[in-house]
Design a protein around this motif. Sequence first.
Motif, mmCIF file in Angstrom:
data_model
loop_
_atom_site.group_PDB
_atom_site.id
_atom_site.type_symbol
_atom_site.label_atom_id
_atom_site.label_comp_id
_atom_site.label_asym_id
_atom_site.label_seq_id
_atom_site.Cartn_x
_atom_site.Cartn_y
_atom_site.Cartn_z
ATOM 1 N N LEU A 1 0.818 -1.214 0.000
ATOM 2 C CA LEU A 1 0.000 0.000 0.000
ATOM 3 C C LEU A 1 0.848 1.259 0.000
ATOM 4 O O LEU A 1 0.605 2.187 -0.789
ATOM 5 C CB LEU A 1 -0.932 -0.020 1.216
ATOM 6 C CG LEU A 1 -1.807 1.230 1.411
ATOM 7 C CD1 LEU A 1 -2.745 1.420 0.224
ATOM 8 C CD2 LEU A 1 -2.587 1.131 2.711
ATOM 9 N N GLU A 2 1.844 1.314 0.877
ATOM 10 C CA GLU A 2 2.660 2.526 0.963
ATOM 11 C C GLU A 2 3.410 2.775 -0.337
ATOM 12 O O GLU A 2 3.526 3.918 -0.791
ATOM 13 C CB GLU A 2 3.640 2.402 2.131
ATOM 14 C CG GLU A 2 2.981 2.378 3.486
ATOM 15 C CD GLU A 2 4.005 2.333 4.617
ATOM 16 O OE1 GLU A 2 4.620 3.383 4.886
ATOM 17 O OE2 GLU A 2 4.184 1.265 5.210
ATOM 18 N N THR A 3 3.920 1.727 -0.947
ATOM 19 C CA THR A 3 4.653 1.896 -2.209
ATOM 20 C C THR A 3 3.713 2.316 -3.325
ATOM 21 O O THR A 3 4.043 3.180 -4.149
ATOM 22 C CB THR A 3 5.369 0.582 -2.569
ATOM 23 O OG1 THR A 3 6.255 0.210 -1.512
ATOM 24 C CG2 THR A 3 6.151 0.724 -3.862
ATOM 25 N N ARG A 4 2.523 1.719 -3.376
ATOM 26 C CA ARG A 4 1.558 2.087 -4.426
ATOM 27 C C ARG A 4 1.147 3.549 -4.295
ATOM 28 O O ARG A 4 1.051 4.277 -5.294
ATOM 29 C CB ARG A 4 0.325 1.177 -4.345
ATOM 30 C CG ARG A 4 0.579 -0.226 -4.864
ATOM 31 C CD ARG A 4 -0.716 -1.018 -5.042
ATOM 32 N NE ARG A 4 -1.317 -1.431 -3.781
ATOM 33 C CZ ARG A 4 -2.434 -0.949 -3.279
ATOM 34 N NH1 ARG A 4 -3.092 0.019 -3.925
ATOM 35 N NH2 ARG A 4 -2.914 -1.395 -2.127
ATOM 36 N N GLU A 5 0.903 3.984 -3.066
ATOM 37 C CA GLU A 5 0.506 5.379 -2.867
ATOM 38 C C GLU A 5 1.642 6.328 -3.216
ATOM 39 O O GLU A 5 1.424 7.394 -3.795
ATOM 40 C CB GLU A 5 0.065 5.587 -1.424
ATOM 41 C CG GLU A 5 -1.252 4.916 -1.072
ATOM 42 C CD GLU A 5 -1.641 5.153 0.378
ATOM 43 O OE1 GLU A 5 -0.764 5.614 1.154
ATOM 44 O OE2 GLU A 5 -2.809 4.875 0.727
ATOM 45 N N GLY B 1 1.926 6.272 -7.031
ATOM 46 C CA GLY B 1 0.683 6.503 -7.763
ATOM 47 C C GLY B 1 0.223 5.291 -8.545
ATOM 48 O O GLY B 1 -0.309 5.422 -9.652
ATOM 49 N N LEU B 2 0.387 4.122 -7.986
ATOM 50 C CA LEU B 2 0.023 2.876 -8.675
ATOM 51 C C LEU B 2 -1.078 2.144 -7.906
ATOM 52 O O LEU B 2 -1.039 0.934 -7.713
ATOM 53 C CB LEU B 2 1.255 1.972 -8.817
ATOM 54 C CG LEU B 2 2.433 2.557 -9.605
ATOM 55 C CD1 LEU B 2 3.624 1.613 -9.556
ATOM 56 C CD2 LEU B 2 2.035 2.823 -11.054
ATOM 57 N N GLU B 3 -2.090 2.896 -7.476
ATOM 58 C CA GLU B 3 -3.155 2.290 -6.678
ATOM 59 C C GLU B 3 -3.866 1.159 -7.405
ATOM 60 O O GLU B 3 -4.438 0.253 -6.784
ATOM 61 C CB GLU B 3 -4.170 3.356 -6.262
ATOM 62 C CG GLU B 3 -3.686 4.330 -5.199
ATOM 63 C CD GLU B 3 -2.862 5.474 -5.789
ATOM 64 O OE1 GLU B 3 -2.600 5.425 -7.015
ATOM 65 O OE2 GLU B 3 -2.483 6.394 -5.052
ATOM 66 N N SER B 4 -3.851 1.165 -8.726
ATOM 67 C CA SER B 4 -4.577 0.148 -9.489
ATOM 68 C C SER B 4 -3.888 -1.218 -9.482
ATOM 69 O O SER B 4 -4.459 -2.202 -9.939
ATOM 70 C CB SER B 4 -4.746 0.608 -10.942
ATOM 71 O OG SER B 4 -3.473 0.790 -11.559
ATOM 72 N N ALA C 1 -3.105 -3.165 -6.986
ATOM 73 C CA ALA C 1 -3.239 -3.806 -5.678
ATOM 74 C C ALA C 1 -3.072 -5.313 -5.762
ATOM 75 O O ALA C 1 -2.716 -5.963 -4.773
ATOM 76 C CB ALA C 1 -4.597 -3.453 -5.077
ATOM 77 N N ASP D 1 0.193 -6.662 -4.486
ATOM 78 C CA ASP D 1 0.595 -6.464 -3.093
ATOM 79 C C ASP D 1 1.237 -7.737 -2.545
ATOM 80 O O ASP D 1 0.739 -8.853 -2.755
ATOM 81 C CB ASP D 1 -0.618 -6.103 -2.231
ATOM 82 C CG ASP D 1 -0.996 -4.633 -2.370
ATOM 83 O OD1 ASP D 1 -0.328 -3.927 -3.157
ATOM 84 O OD2 ASP D 1 -1.947 -4.192 -1.704
#
Length: 902
Positions: free
Chosen positions: A410-414, A417-420, A422, A425
């Motif tokens: 989660l922290e890396t995606r946020e 900017g790669l929330e999509s 998931a 993970d």
Amino acid sequence: NNLPRNATLRNVPLGILSIAISAVIQAQETVSETYTTPDSSRIEEVIAIGRLRTTADELMLERMEQEVATDAIGADQIGRIGDSTVAAALRRVTGVTLIDDKFVYVRGLGERYSNTLLNGAVVPSPDLTRSVIPLDIFPTSVVKSIVVQKDYSADMPASFAGGVVDIRTKGIPNNFELLLEVGSGYNSESSGDFLSYGGASDSFWGDDASALPSEISQSLVTYKGSFDRNNILATLNKDGTTHTLAEAEAINKEIATALDRDINIKKDSGDLDFNGKVSIGDTFSFNLFSLNNMEFGYLASISRDAKWRNSEKIERELSSPSELVDFADQSIHSIDSTANLNVGLRLNDEHSIETTSLLLRNTDEKISITDSFGSNRPLSSGAGDRTYSIRYEQRELTVNQVKGVHEFGLETRELLGLESLARLDGLKFNWYFSDSKVTTDIPNEVSVGADVIFEPGTREELSSSVVRTSSAGDFRYTALEDNVDSYGWELALPLTLDRFAMALSGGWDYHRKTRTYRQTQFSLGTNESDADSILSGSLDTVFSDENILNPDSGFRLGIISGNAESYIAANKVTAMFGKYDVTWNETIRVALGLRQENYQQVAVPWAPLNYTGSQIPTDVEELQRSVLNEEDTYPSLSVVYMAQDFWAQDFQLRFSYSETAVRPDLREMSSASYRDPITDFLVFGNPDIIPSSIDNYSVRGEWYFDNGDNLTLTAFYKDITSPIELTETAAADENRAVKIINAESAEVTGFEVEFLKNLGDVADILNPFFLQGNAIWLDTNVVVGNLADGPTNSERPLQGASDALNLILGFDSPNGIHSATLSYNTFGERLYFAGRNEEPDAYEQPANSLDFTYFFYPTDELTVKLKIKNLLNEDIVIERNGVESLTKTRGQTFSISAKYNF
């Protein structure tokens, strides 16, 4: 009820306390006071002080989560028992026995059958002839934990049979830490005077190692590797000048005076043991740009351990043990110095990088006097052969490592900017790089022969004199350098599908080792018939400048070419591996692995004093026979059945199968013979040696009880094809020689048991006590085959394999101020070396070791430790056909230390 931040638990049994509410409730029952917070639904933090039992939680959890069978011992457990080296600490691990106080045998298999890693990376060995690492070089002061993996998995080196020992060093602390420790002690065998000599080292850190004297090095170049007087004369006259043989002899004598001859052995008083350590570390939090809660930490320490030891050794010949006997008195002054620095950076909970720099230096100064009575001079004759020996050896290991752990979450995606994404993970990428170097320097190894006259029937010395021969004095200079580069990575992706939890992983490993070993050996003495008058004084007088330079003394310096002792060797491993790990319904876990490994090795004799020709063999066929190039795949399978409330709170049943290999040591494929500097055996290499192949099977049951008790039962079997063995072969006089061969086959069958029991379940009065133990029973068999030289027994046990038993009785006072441990270790009779030509095999007899350690905690910061080792004061004994062919004293060791944590 819940505990507030910084609450302290005392006398907590071993259990999973970190997150389990049931364990917190259980722990509260052992606390004299009950604390509550206004918010009774919130658990903030629990800090547990359980001395030994609670500090093992992390290792126990790791063992439960591993796909294959592992055993481990942590820093607190090691400190509690009081072992000072990794080798000694490993005796406490199930199925591990210790040989020569430095080499470990895992599940009965010799040191060549086990690997040693440092933080998961391959490191070099300071042993002069073996690639295996003598584990006495690693002090336990830098160790966080020692993990022994006994079943093979594809992410481990394929050269695997007994197991892999992974030494994990301490990392950065969670909070500020400043530690000071100082201690002293002595050994009962070392309470009197010690053997010493005029040129003994007085270095505080044990860093006196030096190179061959420059005068001798330059003379070797000038005279092309030969100090023969005729060669010196030819060199002097090569430009047309006219020199005499007397001038050449004078030059030979002048070169001889460059040798270190301050070697008069004497009695001296030694110092008490001393050990000291300083350690400091801290962790800081900070924000940088868009990265919040970053952490930077460090840990630095330096330590020194110095001790004197005396020992007595007696060796007897089987044919006439009362007459043909050697008596050896030895003193050893050891200094162990350690420095390490760890630096770590954590970007967030998903990314971290850590470096480890380590310097280990071990210096041993050994002085001995050996009186030998052989067939020509039995004990009753009143005459014997004496050997004065001095050996200064410095081993130094430097390691620089960096490793990274990266997880996509989660922290890396946020952050990116790669929330999509998931669905990715949990994707993990781990990497490491290790650069290490070891050197072993023996700049002063001297052996001098003498004739001694005793009172007949006793050993009371009447007179002695250096033997009248040109090789009376042996001066040896040895230098080894071993370099290893090791690096690799692993990528793992977790997947979930209904009741299936899966993980796909794969990676790459590489390590390269290069080794050079150079030995230069000189002889110095005289065989003049009228030289007896100058050979009866002290050693520094006999080998004084005045005597050597005297033209009439007959002293002459020679170079001993021997058996091509120097050598160059290298090996390289390139490997790829993949694993598939799937768990169904948290009940059945299956892990499949496959490793492809390419292994290359070469070892060739080296003649560094050959200035007129090639220093390495030029015969193509001989060189080809010295090269091993092997590429193969190694499968592994592990099946784990997991259940709860099957007699215990948690139960695991493990089955594993794997195929592995064991390869020749660095020097064993060389065609040259060499003398092992440790055993003094003449060793014959074998270019035709081939790797051994091994099929490994094991079944293991693990029970983890909710009160912290545990029980583990293991049965295993190993089938070895073409095992690599050392077998005795013919040698001149009373010397011993061994040859490296492939035996026909070997089998190992074993059963292990391990347990931890809180004795409070037996009676309330015993609540402060616990009993921990492990044992292994072995049945080994080697079919020697037709390559051995006249073996007495065509089938025999594996050398060094034996049963073993460890028991630890621990005490933690309810108020947490006192703790104590009584630890017992023993092993069964084990083969020391196999006989030939109908001579019986030699077996090392069981030795019972009982150690006691007591801790006093007057404050939270101060710890006082009292340690007594070898309470039973048993000696090392080797028997052949009921005759004690070798005995060596060990003595009892008493020590006390104090540690203050600021």
